[in-house]
Write an enzyme that holds these catalytic residues in place. Structure first.
Site, short mmCIF file in Angstrom:
data_model
loop_
_atom_site.label_atom_id
_atom_site.label_comp_id
_atom_site.label_asym_id
_atom_site.label_seq_id
_atom_site.Cartn_x
_atom_site.Cartn_y
_atom_site.Cartn_z
N ARG A 1 0.86 -1.17 0.00
CA ARG A 1 0.00 0.00 0.00
C ARG A 1 0.90 1.23 0.00
NH1 ARG A 1 -3.69 -4.22 2.03
NH2 ARG A 1 -1.96 -4.52 3.45
N THR A 2 0.72 2.12 0.93
CA THR A 2 1.53 3.34 0.89
C THR A 2 3.00 3.01 1.07
OG1 THR A 2 -0.31 4.41 1.95
CG2 THR A 2 1.71 5.66 1.79
N GLN A 3 3.72 2.91 -0.03
CA GLN A 3 5.17 2.72 0.09
C GLN A 3 5.87 4.05 -0.08
OE1 GLN A 3 7.05 0.17 0.99
NE2 GLN A 3 5.21 -0.97 1.49
#
Lengths: 257, 241
Positions: free
Chosen positions: A33-35
């Site tokens: 997800r938010t990398q």
């Protein structure tokens, strides 16, 4: 020829390579997800003063170098005596807002005369952040949590790793370099002495410095104050600034007075 | 420490970004080093532990705060101190206290310090392949009332020791303690046991000295003294720049 003119999806336009379509689905079938953050809110400031705590942030949500959302409110009340300020990913913050709202509603309906005070919200938030960090799926945010409960001032920091600390003056982003020395000089050792007018002036002058020096800060800022009277968040406003030719500006460059 | 090499395996989720991407997106790294120094000395019937209270954003030359304690009195009267990643440290502390509470409910007594020493080792090893990035020291009294200090690495190897210093200033304090406490580099000296007062003086000197050279050690030092009478905490100033 590929029809790919959407700058969000095309990596030759998107220099950050952070389009979710291109996110790698790597080892172990783990979906990332938010990398890396997409829409980014920058500096936030927080100080304690005589009557409680005060937070400040500008209202910009940046998309890369683009000043994308110019009225993004980055201060948020949690219950009656807590306010949080965020830096970092906007969508992750909106998720967090929703999560905290749900929590406060759930607590309210238990109807047992217990309300979550600021240290509780702080602990909850830090456990969520640490948990998400440990899943390698962080909420890409840095929070300043401020509150005032039963005569106790509270100002704490939580970030995407689950690192926590409390201090009488906290700043995130470039503010940690530009504003923190100014805040510390004004606040340290006189937490109970700083008046509301002084605190406002202090935060305004720090935001002015950041507006001058940090290209991801705009001159549209908000303040939150948390006192015995509850949370109060101002409408976005501007601070004075001077962009005239340096020769005529008092205090410019090597000029002493 | 380069934390990539610290991990026993490569974090398996390092993004394999498409090679066509002009720039590698910044990837998420789950550790930080909040630095700070922790030291411990065991005596005949006491233990002295100390930690500075500065928390830093390691590597960024930033002081997060001047007072965020990293040494804690546990419910069984032992004292636990840690430097490294503060997020792991708070989590680890919560887990220890939870296990101490379960022990109290199950056995109706406090856990002894040597038993807790073993427990901490097991808790650290439980995260062998995604370690708690913490350098832990534990101090207390053993079952005979002697002072004990245990030192750990971040994956649970541990030993009882006379004196130990870890964290950002640990490399500076350890040789000083080797000399003054273990008297390893002295010849022809009387090996009389140290008094509590002398031990505390050595501890304070160690921290004021470390704060002179290590930028991540400073602000205040908290000295915990454990005797049969209980735990006593004193706070002293260190340099704040």
């Amino acid at each position: 020829m590929e029809w790919n003119f959407d700058p969000f999806s095309n990596n030759s336009f998107n220099h950050y390579g952070n389009n979710p379509i291109n996110a790698s689905h790597s080892a172990g079938g783990i979906i990332q997800r938010t990398q890396s953050p997409k829409v980014w809110g920058g500096t936030t400031l927080g100080v304690v003063y005589q009557d409680g705590v005060m937070l400040a942030a500008d209202t910009l949500g940046s998309w890369g170098q683009l000043a994308r959302y110019r009225k993004e409110e980055r201060l948020y009340p949690v219950g009656n005596f807590t306010a949080i300020a965020y830096a970092g990913d906007m969508s992750d913050f909106q998720y967090t807002k929703h999560m905290l709202d749900s929590l406060m509603i759930k607590e309210y309906y238990i109807n047992d005369d217990h309300v979550l005070s600021t240290p509780h919200v702080y602990e909850y938030l830090s456990r969520v952040m640490y948990h998400r960090r440990t899943k390698m799926d962080p909420l890409w945010n840095t929070f300043i949590v401020g509150g005032y409960n039963n005569g106790e001032r509270f100002l704490g920091y939580v970030d995407l790793l689950g690192t926590t600390y409390q201090s009488s003056a906290i700043s995130t982003g470039l503010g940690a370099y530009y504003a923190q020395p100014i805040l510390r000089k004004a606040v340290e050792g006189r937490e109970g002495l700083l008046t509301e007018a002084e605190a406002i002036e202090l935060l305004n002058s720090c935001m002015r410095v950041l507006f001058y020096r940090d290209c991801k800060v705009i001159n549209s800022i908000q303040r939150a104050k948390v006192t015995a009277a509850g949370v109060e968040i101002t409408e976005p406003y501007s601070v004075s600034s001077e962009w005239g030719f340096g020769e005529g500006v008092r205090g410019f460059g090597s000029q002493k007075q | 420490m380069d934390m990539n090499s610290f991990l026993p395996i490569q974090v398996p989720w390092t993004p394999q970004t498409a090679t066509s991407a002009p720039k590698q997106a910044p990837s998420f790294f789950p550790y930080a080093d909040n630095a700070g120094t922790v030291a411990a000395i065991s005596g005949t019937d006491f233990a002295v532990l100390a930690a500075d209270t500065r928390q830093s954003a390691g590597g960024n030359y930033l002081i997060n705060t001047r007072y965020q304690p990293k040494m804690f009195k546990l419910s069984n009267g032992s004292v636990f101190g840690t430097s490294g990643f503060y997020g792991d440290a708070t989590t680890f502390l919560n887990r220890i206290n939870q296990r101490l509470e379960w022990y109290r409910h199950a056995h109706d007594k406090e856990m002894s310090t040597p038993a807790l020493a073993q427990l901490i080792s097991i808790l650290l090893y439980s995260r062998r392949f995604f370690p708690y990035y913490v350098r832990v020291l534990l101090g207390g009294l053993d079952l005979e009332g002697r002072g004990v200090v245990y030192g750990y690495d971040s994956i649970g190897s541990y030993e009882a020791c006379l004196s130990r210093a870890v964290g950002s200033g640990g490399k500076m304090i350890q040789p000083f303690l080797d000399n003054q406490i273990e008297r390893k580099t002295q010849t022809g000296i009387l090996r009389a046991p140290l008094t509590l007062d002398k031990t505390k003086t050595i501890m304070r000197d160690a921290f004021t000295s470390a704060a002179e050279r290590d930028i991540y050690t400073g602000d205040y030092v908290e000295i915990f003294t454990i005797t049969a009478q209980g735990v006593n905490v004193e706070k002293f100033d260190l340099r704040k720049d």
